[in-house]
Design a protein around this motif. Structure first.
Motif, PDB file in Angstrom:
ATOM      1  N   MET A   1    -111.181 -54.874  16.466  1.00 27.40           N
ATOM      2  CA  MET A   1    -110.068 -54.734  15.495  1.00 27.40           C
ATOM      3  C   MET A   1    -110.680 -54.666  13.917  1.00 27.40           C
ATOM      4  N   SER A   2    -109.712 -54.235  13.341  1.00 27.13           N
ATOM      5  CA  SER A   2    -110.178 -54.180  11.814  1.00 27.13           C
ATOM      6  C   SER A   2    -110.531 -55.765  11.406  1.00 27.13           C
TER       7      SER A   2
ATOM      8  N   ARG B   1    -106.883 -57.287  10.705  1.00 26.14           N
ATOM      9  CA  ARG B   1    -105.897 -57.633  11.975  1.00 26.14           C
ATOM     10  C   ARG B   1    -106.498 -58.771  12.656  1.00 26.14           C
ATOM     11  N   ARG B   2    -107.666 -58.984  12.691  1.00 24.26           N
ATOM     12  CA  ARG B   2    -108.498 -60.042  13.527  1.00 24.26           C
ATOM     13  C   ARG B   2    -108.119 -61.270  12.801  1.00 24.26           C
TER      14      ARG B   2
ATOM     15  N   PHE C   1    -104.621 -62.370  13.276  1.00 21.86           N
ATOM     16  CA  PHE C   1    -104.639 -63.040  14.548  1.00 21.86           C
ATOM     17  C   PHE C   1    -105.254 -64.171  15.044  1.00 21.86           C
TER      18      PHE C   1
ATOM     19  N   CYS D   1     -96.533 -66.252  10.071  1.00 15.93           N
ATOM     20  CA  CYS D   1     -96.730 -64.914   9.350  1.00 15.93           C
ATOM     21  C   CYS D   1     -96.304 -65.328   7.971  1.00 15.93           C
TER      22      CYS D   1
ATOM     23  N   TYR E   1     -96.620 -56.991  11.492  1.00 17.57           N
ATOM     24  CA  TYR E   1     -96.925 -55.856  12.330  1.00 17.57           C
ATOM     25  C   TYR E   1     -98.335 -55.917  12.871  1.00 17.57           C
ATOM     26  N   GLU E   2     -99.392 -56.400  12.050  1.00 11.10           N
ATOM     27  CA  GLU E   2    -100.760 -56.574  12.360  1.00 11.10           C
ATOM     28  C   GLU E   2    -101.075 -57.501  13.565  1.00 11.10           C
TER      29      GLU E   2
ATOM     30  N   ARG F   1     -99.720 -55.739  16.668  1.00 12.41           N
ATOM     31  CA  ARG F   1    -100.707 -54.799  17.050  1.00 12.41           C
ATOM     32  C   ARG F   1    -102.028 -55.531  17.903  1.00 12.41           C
ATOM     33  N   ALA F   2    -102.360 -56.668  17.150  1.00 20.10           N
ATOM     34  CA  ALA F   2    -103.616 -57.232  17.933  1.00 20.10           C
ATOM     35  C   ALA F   2    -103.078 -57.817  19.246  1.00 20.10           C
TER      36      ALA F   2
END
Length: 194
Positions: free
Chosen positions: A131-132, A135-136, A139, A149, A165-166, A169-170
């Motif tokens: 993951m970017s 994002r990591r 998460f 959030c 969103y991130e 996606r994670a």
């Protein structure tokens, strides 16, 4: 009929000798090998061996004693072979028992929860590494620090929508990576709650 010590013997005399003494020799062979068919084979083979070699006997040799010696030797050979087979079978059974005991011990020591936990942990770690960084971090902040959030968006100076969103996606990436483990994990979770 010629004497039983005569080195030459006709087929008719051999047949009479066989018919007259076969049963007695079979009984003797059976007393050692404890198998009727094997005893009969040993006696038949012994008479054939006698027939093939009787002309080499010295004059005055006792045919019945000679045949009895052949029967005795063949019984000994058969018993020795049986002992070898028995020893091999015993070793194989002993080895098989050790393998079974090792399998039992392994299964008793195996903790499926731990086994899957290690595999799942490895997959999660690999997926987090892919993951970017943003994002990591989102998460980890959400799942391990219990941040919402809204709090994450303020902390990372991004919009609430971007943080959501991130995070989604994670989670989607982890679900994809763990798709083979989800039924097992659910079964373990349901089973552990009982």
């Amino acid at each position: 009929m010629k004497a039983i010590t005569d080195p030459s013997i006709s087929p008719e005399e051999f047949s009479a000798l066989y018919k007259q003494h076969r049963e007695r020799f079979t009984h003797v062979a059976y007393s050692f090998v404890r198998d009727e068919a094997i005893a009969e084979d040993i006696v038949s083979d012994s008479f054939m061996a006698f027939l093939e070699s009787h002309d080499k006997l010295s004059p005055g040799s006792n045919h019945l004693a000679y045949i009895m010696t052949i029967v005795k030797n063949r019984c000994l050979n058969w018993l020795k072979q049986q002992k070898i087979h028995s020893d091999i079978n015993r070793r194989l059974q002993s080895r098989q028992q050790r393998l079974i005991l090792n399998s039992i011990r392994s299964l008793e020591l195996c903790d499926p929860h731990e086994l899957f936990e290690n595999e799942v942990s490895d997959i999660v770690a690999q997926e987090l590494d892919r993951m970017s960084e943003l994002r990591r971090k989102i998460f980890l902040a959400n799942k391990f620090e219990n941040k919402t959030c809204r709090v994450i968006s303020e902390e990372f100076h991004i919009t609430y929508r971007m943080a959501n969103y991130e995070l989604n996606r994670a989670v989607a990436a982890l679900v994809r990576a763990l798709r083979d483990y989800l039924p097992v994990l659910l079964a373990l979770l349901v089973g552990s709650n009982r």
